[in-house]
Design an enzyme around this catalytic site. Structure first.
Site, short mmCIF file in Angstrom:
data_model
loop_
_atom_site.label_atom_id
_atom_site.label_comp_id
_atom_site.label_asym_id
_atom_site.label_seq_id
_atom_site.Cartn_x
_atom_site.Cartn_y
_atom_site.Cartn_z
N CYS A 16 -4.23 -13.58 -2.82
CA CYS A 16 -3.71 -14.15 -1.58
C CYS A 16 -3.97 -15.66 -1.53
O CYS A 16 -3.86 -16.27 -0.47
CB CYS A 16 -4.31 -13.46 -0.36
SG CYS A 16 -6.11 -13.60 -0.26
N PHE B 110 -13.10 -4.42 -3.11
CA PHE B 110 -12.99 -5.27 -1.91
C PHE B 110 -12.26 -4.44 -0.85
O PHE B 110 -11.25 -4.87 -0.27
CB PHE B 110 -12.22 -6.56 -2.19
CG PHE B 110 -12.79 -7.42 -3.28
CD1 PHE B 110 -13.85 -8.28 -3.01
CD2 PHE B 110 -12.27 -7.39 -4.57
CE1 PHE B 110 -14.38 -9.09 -4.01
CE2 PHE B 110 -12.80 -8.19 -5.57
CZ PHE B 110 -13.85 -9.05 -5.29
N ASP C 142 -7.99 -6.05 -4.65
CA ASP C 142 -7.40 -6.88 -3.58
C ASP C 142 -8.48 -7.82 -3.03
O ASP C 142 -8.99 -7.63 -1.92
CB ASP C 142 -6.85 -5.97 -2.48
CG ASP C 142 -6.09 -6.76 -1.41
OD1 ASP C 142 -5.80 -7.94 -1.63
OD2 ASP C 142 -5.81 -6.18 -0.34
N ARG D 163 0.83 -1.21 0.00
CA ARG D 163 0.00 0.00 0.00
C ARG D 163 0.86 1.26 0.00
O ARG D 163 0.59 2.24 -0.71
CB ARG D 163 -0.93 0.00 1.21
CG ARG D 163 -2.04 -1.04 1.14
CD ARG D 163 -3.04 -0.87 2.25
NE ARG D 163 -2.53 -1.28 3.54
CZ ARG D 163 -2.76 -2.45 4.13
NH1 ARG D 163 -3.51 -3.36 3.51
NH2 ARG D 163 -2.29 -2.72 5.32
#
Length: 386
Positions: A331, A221, A291, A205
């Protein structure tokens, strides 16, 4: 302590910490679940000490390669080593992941620090049985004001453990607020996902700020709004999209906390449906952050996850202006780096775009990757210029 002999050892001798039932010379069913065992190869040479759960797919998780006691001093040594690693490689040592399971040679244990609040997860039966000792050591070393147990991961069910969330020290009358660079973020360790926040994307970030210094874009998201907050503080206008009302309420509070409420908008919607509507309307953005949660948690579901990642990235690429930026992540451990980049190539083809990869990134350094345990590397993050 019981003794176990292995049938196969090459992977274990290469440094992996997991032992599966088919690697044992005999059935593990006669061993006490959660108990410590000494592990030997088929030539009776000592390999290490771990804890066993005959009912788990991963039968033994190794804690040490030495013949040593697994006691208070053992955990104190490992936890201090983990903290010293963070002090060496992190700029912020007020809020970080203190223990990252196998990445810190303590499989089954997760500990996150949010200021004076510690959030702990005991994911396996073996760690659960040593819980009180580990909590005592954490108290002794870090002296937190609050300790929260977030033992609500579904992985505990597979270990035969109950799900629970509770405060075992102090209170959450005052919700922790952490710094991420210049941004303040409120963390609720009892209500949020995982331990309340996603520390693994923190460095990504902050890095994205180098490429986005204004314009208008999307944080998809959005959860707590952490990506959007960094970009709004850097001069951008951000629309945060999430289908969770709780997540959007949390994001709104964080924008207000930072005095950025005039640089944001919030949309409650399914992200796939939202993107389809935006594509149909011909909308264009300077940047998009994508994300999503893990689309796949079992290898058998990889094919269907790849389809989802390809579709959602293609839609995002269609919405970005020429020269705009897409920050996209996965992820899902089962979607490895090469596969993820292949997905992005296919998405670009579907979108009729030809992006350049500005940066390929992974998880923050407080989630250390153990080369001998590839499962410790799960996060993929790509910054693309369209």
């Amino acid at each position: 302590m019981e003794k176990i002999i292995l049938r196969r050892t090459s992977r274990i001798l290469s440094g992996h910490l997991w032992i599966f039932s088919n690697e044992l010379m005999s059935s593990p069913k006669n061993y006490q679940p959660g108990s410590l065992v000494r592990v030997y190869d088929n030539k009776n040479i000592f390999i290490g000490i771990g804890y066993i759960n005959p009912h788990s797919l991963i039968t033994i998780r190794l804690l040490t390669r030495k013949m040593e006691d697994i006691n208070h001093n053992f955990f104190r040594k490992h936890i201090i080593n983990a903290i010293n690693y963070r002090k060496r490689f992190l700029l912020d040592t007020n809020s970080f992941r203190v223990i990252y399971s196998e990445g810190d040679f303590l499989p089954g244990l997760i500990v996150d620090k949010y200021g004076e609040c510690l959030v702990m997860q005991f994911l396996t039966l073996g760690m659960e049985m040593m819980k009180d000792m580990i909590i005592d050591v954490m108290n002794e070393i870090l002296s937190p004001s609050v300790i929260v147990l977030r033992n609500d991961s579904q992985g505990r069910v597979l270990e035969g453990l109950p799900l629970e969330k509770k405060i075992i020290k102090g209170s959450l009358d005052s919700i922790p607020i952490i710094n991420e660079g210049e941004i303040l973020i409120e963390i609720n360790p009892l209500l949020g996902q995982k331990t309340g926040f996603f520390l693994d994307q923190r460095e990504n970030r902050l890095a994205l700020r180098n490429y986005i210094k204004g314009g208008e874009g999307l944080d998809l998201f959005c959860y707590s709004g952490a990506w959007g907050l960094q970009l709004a503080q850097n001069g951008a206008f951000v629309t945060c999209v999430d289908e969770s009302e709780v997540a959007l309420s949390n994001a709104k509070r964080n924008f207000q906390l930072n005095g950025l409420e005039d640089r944001c908008d919030f949309v409650k919607d399914d992200v796939f449906k939202f993107l389809k509507k935006e594509v149909e309307s011909g909308s264009l953005y300077d940047f998009i952050v994508l994300d999503p949660p893990a689309f796949v948690k079992r290898r058998a579901k990889v094919k269907e996850a790849v389809k989802g990642y390809r579709e959602i990235n293609a839609m995002a690429m269609r919405l970005i202006k020429r020269g705009g930026i897409l920050a996209t992540s996965s992820c899902s451990y089962h979607v490895e780096k090469t596969m993820f980049l292949d997905i992005l190539r296919d998405s670009a083809k579907d979108a009729e775009r030809n992006p350049r990869l500005i940066e390929y990134r992974s998880q923050s350094r407080d989630h250390p990757i153990l080369l001998s345990v590839p499962e410790t590397e799960y996060l993929k993050c790509a910054f693309l210029e369209l």
